[in-house]
Design a protein around this motif. Sequence first.
Motif, PDB file in Angstrom:
ATOM      1  N   GLU A 187      34.210  38.504  34.218  1.00 20.40           N
ATOM      2  CA  GLU A 187      33.625  37.592  33.211  1.00 20.40           C
ATOM      3  C   GLU A 187      33.872  36.134  33.580  1.00 20.40           C
ATOM      4  N   ASP A 188      35.072  35.846  34.016  1.00 23.24           N
ATOM      5  CA  ASP A 188      35.394  34.465  34.389  1.00 23.24           C
ATOM      6  C   ASP A 188      34.557  34.014  35.591  1.00 23.24           C
ATOM      7  N   LEU A 189      34.436  34.883  36.585  1.00 23.88           N
ATOM      8  CA  LEU A 189      33.675  34.515  37.785  1.00 23.88           C
ATOM      9  C   LEU A 189      32.190  34.368  37.466  1.00 23.88           C
ATOM     10  N   ASP A 190      31.663  35.294  36.649  1.00 26.02           N
ATOM     11  CA  ASP A 190      30.234  35.218  36.305  1.00 26.02           C
ATOM     12  C   ASP A 190      29.931  33.966  35.483  1.00 26.02           C
ATOM     13  N   ALA A 191      30.894  33.587  34.630  1.00 29.25           N
ATOM     14  CA  ALA A 191      30.680  32.391  33.815  1.00 29.25           C
ATOM     15  C   ALA A 191      30.771  31.131  34.678  1.00 29.25           C
ATOM     16  N   ARG A 192      31.674  31.156  35.605  1.00 28.42           N
ATOM     17  CA  ARG A 192      31.935  29.961  36.410  1.00 28.42           C
ATOM     18  C   ARG A 192      30.876  29.784  37.514  1.00 28.42           C
ATOM     19  N   PHE A 193      30.564  30.885  38.200  1.00 22.59           N
ATOM     20  CA  PHE A 193      29.618  30.829  39.326  1.00 22.59           C
ATOM     21  C   PHE A 193      28.602  31.960  39.167  1.00 22.59           C
ATOM     22  N   PRO A 194      27.586  31.751  38.311  1.00 24.82           N
ATOM     23  CA  PRO A 194      26.660  32.846  37.984  1.00 24.82           C
ATOM     24  C   PRO A 194      26.032  33.473  39.236  1.00 24.82           C
ATOM     25  N   GLY A 195      26.128  34.773  39.301  1.00 25.38           N
ATOM     26  CA  GLY A 195      25.467  35.512  40.379  1.00 25.38           C
ATOM     27  C   GLY A 195      26.256  35.627  41.669  1.00 25.38           C
ATOM     28  N   LEU A 196      27.304  34.816  41.812  1.00 21.09           N
ATOM     29  CA  LEU A 196      28.009  34.776  43.104  1.00 21.09           C
ATOM     30  C   LEU A 196      28.653  36.121  43.450  1.00 21.09           C
ATOM     31  N   LEU A 197      29.398  36.666  42.505  1.00 25.67           N
ATOM     32  CA  LEU A 197      30.116  37.911  42.794  1.00 25.67           C
ATOM     33  C   LEU A 197      29.144  39.038  43.146  1.00 25.67           C
ATOM     34  N   ASP A 198      28.094  39.175  42.347  1.00 29.41           N
ATOM     35  CA  ASP A 198      27.134  40.262  42.613  1.00 29.41           C
ATOM     36  C   ASP A 198      26.417  40.061  43.941  1.00 29.41           C
TER      37      ASP A 198
ATOM     38  N   HIS B 188      47.461  39.364  50.567  1.00 27.89           N
ATOM     39  CA  HIS B 188      46.040  39.422  50.204  1.00 27.89           C
ATOM     40  C   HIS B 188      45.855  39.413  48.679  1.00 27.89           C
ATOM     41  N   TYR B 189      46.687  40.182  47.982  1.00 24.71           N
ATOM     42  CA  TYR B 189      46.570  40.211  46.517  1.00 24.71           C
ATOM     43  C   TYR B 189      46.942  38.860  45.911  1.00 24.71           C
ATOM     44  N   ARG B 190      47.895  38.172  46.518  1.00 23.17           N
ATOM     45  CA  ARG B 190      48.270  36.857  45.991  1.00 23.17           C
ATOM     46  C   ARG B 190      47.120  35.861  46.151  1.00 23.17           C
ATOM     47  N   VAL B 191      46.468  35.910  47.321  1.00 23.17           N
ATOM     48  CA  VAL B 191      45.315  35.017  47.542  1.00 23.17           C
ATOM     49  C   VAL B 191      44.230  35.302  46.507  1.00 23.17           C
ATOM     50  N   LEU B 192      43.983  36.580  46.258  1.00 30.34           N
ATOM     51  CA  LEU B 192      42.954  36.957  45.284  1.00 30.34           C
ATOM     52  C   LEU B 192      43.340  36.512  43.870  1.00 30.34           C
ATOM     53  N   ARG B 193      44.623  36.631  43.548  1.00 29.65           N
ATOM     54  CA  ARG B 193      45.081  36.225  42.209  1.00 29.65           C
ATOM     55  C   ARG B 193      45.051  34.701  42.056  1.00 29.65           C
ATOM     56  N   GLU B 194      45.598  33.996  43.041  1.00 32.53           N
ATOM     57  CA  GLU B 194      45.699  32.538  42.917  1.00 32.53           C
ATOM     58  C   GLU B 194      44.334  31.847  42.961  1.00 32.53           C
ATOM     59  N   SER B 195      43.352  32.514  43.545  1.00 36.37           N
ATOM     60  CA  SER B 195      42.007  31.926  43.579  1.00 36.37           C
ATOM     61  C   SER B 195      41.256  32.204  42.284  1.00 36.37           C
ATOM     62  N   GLY B 196      41.769  33.147  41.488  1.00 29.81           N
ATOM     63  CA  GLY B 196      41.088  33.486  40.231  1.00 29.81           C
ATOM     64  C   GLY B 196      40.157  34.676  40.338  1.00 29.81           C
ATOM     65  N   VAL B 197      40.188  35.378  41.477  1.00 33.31           N
ATOM     66  CA  VAL B 197      39.285  36.515  41.658  1.00 33.31           C
ATOM     67  C   VAL B 197      39.770  37.735  40.875  1.00 33.31           C
ATOM     68  N   LEU B 198      41.079  37.928  40.821  1.00 37.08           N
ATOM     69  CA  LEU B 198      41.589  39.057  40.037  1.00 37.08           C
ATOM     70  C   LEU B 198      42.790  38.639  39.207  1.00 37.08           C
ATOM     71  N   ARG B 199      43.085  39.509  38.224  1.00 37.15           N
ATOM     72  CA  ARG B 199      44.236  39.290  37.355  1.00 37.15           C
ATOM     73  C   ARG B 199      45.255  40.387  37.657  1.00 37.15           C
TER      74      ARG B 199
ATOM     75  N   ASP C 129      43.372  29.021  35.075  1.00 38.53           N
ATOM     76  CA  ASP C 129      42.448  29.147  33.952  1.00 38.53           C
ATOM     77  C   ASP C 129      41.022  29.188  34.502  1.00 38.53           C
ATOM     78  N   ARG C 130      40.118  29.718  33.690  1.00 36.67           N
ATOM     79  CA  ARG C 130      38.732  29.838  34.152  1.00 36.67           C
ATOM     80  C   ARG C 130      38.189  28.511  34.702  1.00 36.67           C
ATOM     81  N   ASP C 131      38.415  27.429  33.962  1.00 34.69           N
ATOM     82  CA  ASP C 131      37.838  26.149  34.378  1.00 34.69           C
ATOM     83  C   ASP C 131      38.486  25.578  35.632  1.00 34.69           C
ATOM     84  N   ASP C 132      39.625  26.127  36.003  1.00 35.54           N
ATOM     85  CA  ASP C 132      40.306  25.629  37.198  1.00 35.54           C
ATOM     86  C   ASP C 132      39.983  26.455  38.444  1.00 35.54           C
ATOM     87  N   ILE C 133      39.167  27.481  38.285  1.00 35.47           N
ATOM     88  CA  ILE C 133      38.778  28.297  39.446  1.00 35.47           C
ATOM     89  C   ILE C 133      37.784  27.480  40.281  1.00 35.47           C
TER      90      ILE C 133
END
Lengths: 121, 121
Positions: free
Chosen positions: A98-109, A72-83, A23-27
């Motif tokens: 949206e989840d990443l931007d809400a959780r860690f503003p600016g990090l992805l960009d 690699h895709y599993r790591v990305l999924r389990e970390s919350g980076v992709l669905r 879930d978003r809050d668990d990322i």
Amino acid sequence: MPRTPQAANGARPSPGRELAHPDRDDITLTAVLHALADPMRLRVVRELAEDGGELSCTDIELPVTKSTCTHHYRVLRESGVLRQVYRGTAKMNRLRREDLDARFPGLLDTVLTAARGTPGS
Amino acid sequence: MPRTPQAANGARPSPGRELAHPDRDDITLTAVLHALADPMRLRVVRELAEDGGELSCTDIELPVTKSTCTHHYRVLRESGVLRQVYRGTAKMNRLRREDLDARFPGLLDTVLTAARGTPGS
């Protein structure tokens, strides 16, 4: 949860084949940083970000074996980076922007900008 | 390189005890992300950022063994996140903020902000 047979048209994912996502809050920050700390995974994230939609694992060519690719895709999924969702027989991937931007503003960009500025790193 | 005896006042690092650091242009994004993708290493980086100066390894308490601690500092040094120098018998650490900000603008601050917002992650 009981396993439901896959829909005949293959368009609707069956609950039995749903993959686990945090879930978003668990990322967590460290899990996301770890997921991004690999050139192959970073390439996947960059391509998904540029596309903005869903891509299958085979849409993004990686010079690695199929099992490494799956890892690699599993790591990305389990970390919350992709669905990841099944669409028929294909596993489709979408960035959880949206989840990443809400959780860690600016990090992805910031990471995407850094990756564009230092290709191959 | 010949080992030079340590200066009597312990203030000047001896060339023979200098530790390896990547040049600014050789710092890679994935190595930095990997270095930051660990709660203990992230704690070190946060404390160095808050302090703004040099701290010894013992100034920052980590609930890990000495050898694990040494490993974490080595990962941070070899990735280019911090600079380690000997001052007498102490190994002092300083964040390479200027190098990181020049190489990956905004990355360090974004990660530090994210870490403050999600303690323990």
